[in-house]
Design a protein around this motif. Structure first.
Motif, PDB file in Angstrom:
ATOM      1  N   LYS A  79       0.838  -1.208   0.000  1.00 29.34           N
ATOM      2  CA  LYS A  79       0.000   0.000   0.000  1.00 29.34           C
ATOM      3  C   LYS A  79       0.869   1.254   0.000  1.00 29.34           C
ATOM      4  N   ALA A  80       1.932   1.264   0.809  1.00 33.48           N
ATOM      5  CA  ALA A  80       2.838   2.415   0.842  1.00 33.48           C
ATOM      6  C   ALA A  80       3.593   2.550  -0.475  1.00 33.48           C
ATOM      7  N   ALA A  81       4.028   1.426  -1.048  1.00 34.62           N
ATOM      8  CA  ALA A  81       4.733   1.468  -2.334  1.00 34.62           C
ATOM      9  C   ALA A  81       3.827   2.020  -3.422  1.00 34.62           C
ATOM     10  N   ARG A  82       2.580   1.557  -3.437  1.00 35.87           N
ATOM     11  CA  ARG A  82       1.625   2.051  -4.428  1.00 35.87           C
ATOM     12  C   ARG A  82       1.403   3.546  -4.264  1.00 35.87           C
ATOM     13  N   ALA A  83       1.235   3.998  -3.035  1.00 38.79           N
ATOM     14  CA  ALA A  83       1.021   5.425  -2.771  1.00 38.79           C
ATOM     15  C   ALA A  83       2.222   6.255  -3.212  1.00 38.79           C
ATOM     16  N   GLU A  84       3.435   5.756  -2.966  1.00 42.00           N
ATOM     17  CA  GLU A  84       4.636   6.481  -3.375  1.00 42.00           C
ATOM     18  C   GLU A  84       4.687   6.623  -4.891  1.00 42.00           C
ATOM     19  N   LEU A  85       4.443   5.524  -5.603  1.00 39.00           N
ATOM     20  CA  LEU A  85       4.481   5.596  -7.066  1.00 39.00           C
ATOM     21  C   LEU A  85       3.396   6.516  -7.606  1.00 39.00           C
ATOM     22  N   ALA A  86       2.200   6.425  -7.065  1.00 34.04           N
ATOM     23  CA  ALA A  86       1.107   7.295  -7.517  1.00 34.04           C
ATOM     24  C   ALA A  86       1.461   8.761  -7.290  1.00 34.04           C
ATOM     25  N   SER A  87       2.118   9.069  -6.156  1.00 35.34           N
ATOM     26  CA  SER A  87       2.503  10.455  -5.868  1.00 35.34           C
ATOM     27  C   SER A  87       3.575  10.955  -6.830  1.00 35.34           C
ATOM     28  N   ARG A  88       4.303  10.026  -7.462  1.00 34.53           N
ATOM     29  CA  ARG A  88       5.342  10.386  -8.432  1.00 34.53           C
ATOM     30  C   ARG A  88       4.805  10.380  -9.862  1.00 34.53           C
ATOM     31  N   GLY A  89       3.489  10.211 -10.011  1.00 35.61           N
ATOM     32  CA  GLY A  89       2.867  10.273 -11.325  1.00 35.61           C
ATOM     33  C   GLY A  89       2.829   8.970 -12.094  1.00 35.61           C
ATOM     34  N   VAL A  90       3.126   7.844 -11.428  1.00 42.62           N
ATOM     35  CA  VAL A  90       3.062   6.546 -12.099  1.00 42.62           C
ATOM     36  C   VAL A  90       1.609   6.076 -12.122  1.00 42.62           C
ATOM     37  N   ASP A  91       1.152   5.614 -13.273  1.00 45.59           N
ATOM     38  CA  ASP A  91      -0.188   5.050 -13.407  1.00 45.59           C
ATOM     39  C   ASP A  91      -0.132   3.619 -12.887  1.00 45.59           C
ATOM     40  N   VAL A  92      -0.422   3.453 -11.605  1.00 42.25           N
ATOM     41  CA  VAL A  92      -0.307   2.162 -10.923  1.00 42.25           C
ATOM     42  C   VAL A  92      -1.694   1.679 -10.527  1.00 42.25           C
ATOM     43  N   SER A  93      -1.920   0.384 -10.652  1.00 43.85           N
ATOM     44  CA  SER A  93      -3.227  -0.184 -10.330  1.00 43.85           C
ATOM     45  C   SER A  93      -3.522  -0.069  -8.837  1.00 43.85           C
ATOM     46  N   GLU A  94      -4.747  -0.331  -8.491  1.00 43.04           N
ATOM     47  CA  GLU A  94      -5.104  -0.473  -7.080  1.00 43.04           C
ATOM     48  C   GLU A  94      -4.437  -1.739  -6.550  1.00 43.04           C
ATOM     49  N   VAL A  95      -4.350  -1.863  -5.239  1.00 41.50           N
ATOM     50  CA  VAL A  95      -3.801  -3.080  -4.645  1.00 41.50           C
ATOM     51  C   VAL A  95      -4.820  -4.201  -4.816  1.00 41.50           C
ATOM     52  N   MET A  96      -4.339  -5.307  -5.338  1.00 42.57           N
ATOM     53  CA  MET A  96      -5.160  -6.489  -5.563  1.00 42.57           C
ATOM     54  C   MET A  96      -4.689  -7.592  -4.617  1.00 42.57           C
ATOM     55  N   VAL A  97      -5.545  -8.605  -4.438  1.00 43.19           N
ATOM     56  CA  VAL A  97      -5.225  -9.748  -3.583  1.00 43.19           C
ATOM     57  C   VAL A  97      -5.443 -11.018  -4.387  1.00 43.19           C
ATOM     58  N   HIS A  98      -4.455 -11.906  -4.336  1.00 41.87           N
ATOM     59  CA  HIS A  98      -4.617 -13.244  -4.916  1.00 41.87           C
ATOM     60  C   HIS A  98      -5.322 -14.079  -3.855  1.00 41.87           C
ATOM     61  N   ALA A  99      -6.618 -14.312  -4.045  1.00 37.68           N
ATOM     62  CA  ALA A  99      -7.433 -15.031  -3.073  1.00 37.68           C
ATOM     63  C   ALA A  99      -7.905 -16.359  -3.665  1.00 37.68           C
ATOM     64  N   ARG A 100      -8.539 -17.172  -2.845  1.00 35.61           N
ATOM     65  CA  ARG A 100      -9.036 -18.471  -3.313  1.00 35.61           C
ATOM     66  C   ARG A 100      -9.971 -18.338  -4.499  1.00 35.61           C
ATOM     67  N   GLU A 101     -10.769 -17.287  -4.493  1.00 38.32           N
ATOM     68  CA  GLU A 101     -11.734 -17.087  -5.584  1.00 38.32           C
ATOM     69  C   GLU A 101     -11.112 -16.397  -6.798  1.00 38.32           C
ATOM     70  N   GLY A 102      -9.821 -16.167  -6.761  1.00 33.89           N
ATOM     71  CA  GLY A 102      -9.128 -15.481  -7.843  1.00 33.89           C
ATOM     72  C   GLY A 102      -8.653 -14.116  -7.389  1.00 33.89           C
ATOM     73  N   GLN A 103      -8.111 -13.362  -8.313  1.00 35.64           N
ATOM     74  CA  GLN A 103      -7.621 -12.032  -7.962  1.00 35.64           C
ATOM     75  C   GLN A 103      -8.796 -11.083  -7.781  1.00 35.64           C
ATOM     76  N   ARG A 104      -8.735 -10.289  -6.718  1.00 34.74           N
ATOM     77  CA  ARG A 104      -9.797  -9.335  -6.405  1.00 34.74           C
ATOM     78  C   ARG A 104      -9.195  -8.097  -5.767  1.00 34.74           C
ATOM     79  N   PRO A 105      -9.966  -6.985  -5.738  1.00 37.24           N
ATOM     80  CA  PRO A 105      -9.476  -5.787  -5.055  1.00 37.24           C
ATOM     81  C   PRO A 105      -9.265  -6.054  -3.558  1.00 37.24           C
ATOM     82  N   MET A 106      -8.268  -5.389  -2.991  1.00 34.99           N
ATOM     83  CA  MET A 106      -7.984  -5.488  -1.563  1.00 34.99           C
ATOM     84  C   MET A 106      -9.193  -5.020  -0.771  1.00 34.99           C
TER      85      MET A 106
END
Length: 137
Positions: A79-106
């Motif tokens: 979450k902190a890494a994503r926030a840092e990249l977003a603050s630097r103007g990187v188009d970064v996805s939301e944090v996702m989770v690899h869960a039993r039902e597949g990948q989903r939003p955190m």
């Protein structure tokens, strides 16, 4: 015998643009910028804390710009890494989770160790992932 991964080649179309992205937006440290014959150029950069560098090249053998996929950076707080990249103007996805039902939003309360991940592309379309690993089994 130790087998260490030291360098990953990243094929780019514009070395100056890529160098600015990796150094200024991602915060990688520029190790060297070397110009060779016939317009060949290599820029080596290292992510903070990494033992492996990337080499940006406008003439990598057998690789087209944007063809690198699936390289992962590992952090202890995605979450902190994503926030840092977003603050630097990187188009970064939301944090996702690899869960039993597949990948989903955190979701609030998710344990992100080993399963929290987000994604971004460089200007040429080379795809990267950032995975959280806080403990290894």
């Amino acid at each position: 015998m130790n087998w260490t991964l030291e360098v990953v080649s990243v094929p780019v179309s514009d070395v100056d643009r890529a160098k600015a992205f990796y150094a200024d937006q991602l915060g990688f440290v520029v190790d060297h910028d070397t110009k060779g014959s016939a317009g060949m150029r290599f820029v080596q950069l290292t992510p903070r804390g990494s033992g492996c560098s990337v080499v940006l090249s406008n003439r990598p053998v057998g690789m087209e710009p944007g063809s690198l996929k699936g390289v992962q950076l590992v952090v202890n707080d995605v979450k902190a890494a994503r926030a840092e990249l977003a603050s630097r103007g990187v188009d970064v996805s939301e944090v996702m989770v690899h869960a039993r039902e597949g990948q989903r939003p955190m979701r609030e309360g998710d344990d992100l160790n080993n399963v929290g991940i987000c994604y971004f592309d460089d200007p040429d379309g080379n795809s990267w992932a950032i995975q959280q690993i806080t403990a290894r089994d």
